[in-house]
Design a protein around this motif. Structure first.
Motif, PDB file in Angstrom:
ATOM      1  N   GLY A  87       0.602  -1.055  -0.538  1.00 46.68           N
ATOM      2  CA  GLY A  87       0.205  -0.271   0.122  1.00 46.68           C
ATOM      3  C   GLY A  87       1.514   1.343   0.054  1.00 46.68           C
ATOM      4  N   SER A  88       2.446   1.251  -0.256  1.00 45.62           N
ATOM      5  CA  SER A  88       3.149   1.942   0.094  1.00 45.62           C
ATOM      6  C   SER A  88       2.898   3.177  -1.188  1.00 45.62           C
ATOM      7  N   VAL A  89       2.502   2.816  -2.188  1.00 43.36           N
ATOM      8  CA  VAL A  89       2.063   3.476  -3.535  1.00 43.36           C
ATOM      9  C   VAL A  89       1.175   2.760  -4.141  1.00 43.36           C
ATOM     10  N   ALA A 175      19.111  -3.157 -18.512  1.00 43.66           N
ATOM     11  CA  ALA A 175      18.433  -2.464 -18.753  1.00 43.66           C
ATOM     12  C   ALA A 175      19.442  -2.144 -19.685  1.00 43.66           C
ATOM     13  N   GLY A 176      19.826  -0.860 -18.563  1.00 41.58           N
ATOM     14  CA  GLY A 176      21.309   0.363 -19.504  1.00 41.58           C
ATOM     15  C   GLY A 176      21.956  -0.050 -20.270  1.00 41.58           C
ATOM     16  N   ALA A 177      22.778  -1.993 -20.340  1.00 38.16           N
ATOM     17  CA  ALA A 177      23.437  -2.616 -21.005  1.00 38.16           C
ATOM     18  C   ALA A 177      22.777  -2.698 -22.167  1.00 38.16           C
ATOM     19  N   ALA A 178      21.939  -3.305 -21.796  1.00 38.43           N
ATOM     20  CA  ALA A 178      21.194  -3.131 -23.126  1.00 38.43           C
ATOM     21  C   ALA A 178      20.304  -1.934 -24.450  1.00 38.43           C
ATOM     22  N   GLY A 179      21.237  -1.320 -23.704  1.00 35.76           N
ATOM     23  CA  GLY A 179      20.129   0.306 -24.867  1.00 35.76           C
ATOM     24  C   GLY A 179      19.023   0.311 -24.034  1.00 35.76           C
ATOM     25  N   TRP A 180      18.455   0.142 -23.567  1.00 36.97           N
ATOM     26  CA  TRP A 180      17.057   0.624 -23.056  1.00 36.97           C
ATOM     27  C   TRP A 180      16.547   1.629 -22.760  1.00 36.97           C
ATOM     28  N   ARG A 181      15.620   2.157 -23.329  1.00 36.80           N
ATOM     29  CA  ARG A 181      14.956   3.978 -23.444  1.00 36.80           C
ATOM     30  C   ARG A 181      13.932   3.603 -21.697  1.00 36.80           C
ATOM     31  N   ILE A 182      14.767   4.078 -20.829  1.00 38.15           N
ATOM     32  CA  ILE A 182      13.954   4.264 -19.592  1.00 38.15           C
ATOM     33  C   ILE A 182      13.512   5.370 -18.936  1.00 38.15           C
ATOM     34  N   VAL A 183      12.661   5.536 -18.793  1.00 38.26           N
ATOM     35  CA  VAL A 183      11.534   6.475 -18.095  1.00 38.26           C
ATOM     36  C   VAL A 183      10.865   6.755 -16.856  1.00 38.26           C
ATOM     37  N   GLU A 184      11.753   8.080 -15.693  1.00 36.63           N
ATOM     38  CA  GLU A 184      10.565   7.424 -15.059  1.00 36.63           C
ATOM     39  C   GLU A 184       9.845   8.834 -14.226  1.00 36.63           C
ATOM     40  N   VAL A 185       9.236   8.423 -13.698  1.00 35.08           N
ATOM     41  CA  VAL A 185       7.096   9.163 -13.492  1.00 35.08           C
ATOM     42  C   VAL A 185       7.558   9.386 -12.045  1.00 35.08           C
ATOM     43  N   ASP A 186       7.410  10.836 -11.242  1.00 35.49           N
ATOM     44  CA  ASP A 186       7.282  10.855  -9.802  1.00 35.49           C
ATOM     45  C   ASP A 186       5.369   9.975  -9.137  1.00 35.49           C
ATOM     46  N   VAL A 187       5.838   9.499  -8.407  1.00 34.09           N
ATOM     47  CA  VAL A 187       5.157   9.075  -7.954  1.00 34.09           C
ATOM     48  C   VAL A 187       4.881   8.677  -6.123  1.00 34.09           C
TER      49      VAL A 187
END
Length: 218
Positions: A87-89, A175-187
């Motif tokens: 329940g923290s998010v 994921a970074g090594a694989a070149g993934w596009r990583i997006v962060e969203v504030d929660v």
């Protein structure tokens, strides 16, 4: 591209979350299907989950990574989310994260504490240090987030091997090594419902998680 009408499977790793789980399941957005992975609970977590219509997976091997991996194997949707069941998010944020997925390979929640009790200092400091190390390695994150959305097949193809608390860190590294596009969203990150966090609830728990993550970095 994931369409709005396509289902999303939500992996919920659980160890004694009977108090929080009903509220978490009730707050899931429409189309987000819960997979509760019971990791050895003794408080009836699995029975409660089943009674509320969730798919229940039993994972006898203790560990956050073991539970998440079991949930991924049980999922059938193209897109999966992972969310703590304490329940923290607010589960409603999963719809916002999934909506960003067409332009990213991994969408992760960046926790913004809603009060002093939400995120103890020792857990926050450890998280910040690990995120800084990741950025030095080219992974653009500021949180080792417990909430994230990605495509199931791609996650499995990363070949994550950690089955303990190092799992989310290894995910980000791979994921970074694989070149993934990583997006962060504030929660918003709020105090958990009942009990004490297995990680941030004590200095010992935080140190145990740090040990697992240090092994991944090594």
């Amino acid at each position: 591209m994931n369409r709005a009408c396509d289902p999303v499977d939500v992996v919920l790793p659980c160890l004694d979350e009977a108090e929080a789980l009903p509220g978490v399941l009730a707050a899931l957005p429409p189309g987000f299907r819960p997979i509760v992975v019971d990791n050895g609970s003794t408080d009836g977590t699995a029975d409660i989950a089943a009674s509320l219509g969730a798919t229940v997976v039993h994972e006898p091997r203790r560990g956050y990574g073991a539970a998440v991996h079991a949930g991924l194997l049980a999922a059938t949707a193209d897109v999966v989310a992972v969310l703590d069941a304490d329940g923290s998010v607010d589960p409603a944020v999963l719809a916002l994260l999934a909506a960003r997925l067409p332009g990213a390979d991994l969408v992760a929640g960046r926790r913004i504490p809603s009060g002093r009790r939400a995120w103890p200092w020792h857990a926050r400091a450890g998280n910040a240090a690990l995120a800084a190390l990741l950025r030095r390695r080219g992974v653009p994150v500021r949180d080792i987030a417990p909430v994230r959305v990605a495509r199931r097949g791609a996650l499995l193809e990363l070949g994550i091997t950690d089955r303990a608390f190092g799992y989310p860190l290894e995910l980000l590294l791979r994921a970074g090594a694989a070149g993934w596009r990583i997006v962060e969203v504030d929660v918003a990150y709020r105090p958990r419902t009942g009990g004490r966090s297995k990680v941030s609830g004590s200095v010992r728990g935080t140190l145990r998680a740090a040990r697992d993550m240090a092994a991944v970095l090594a």
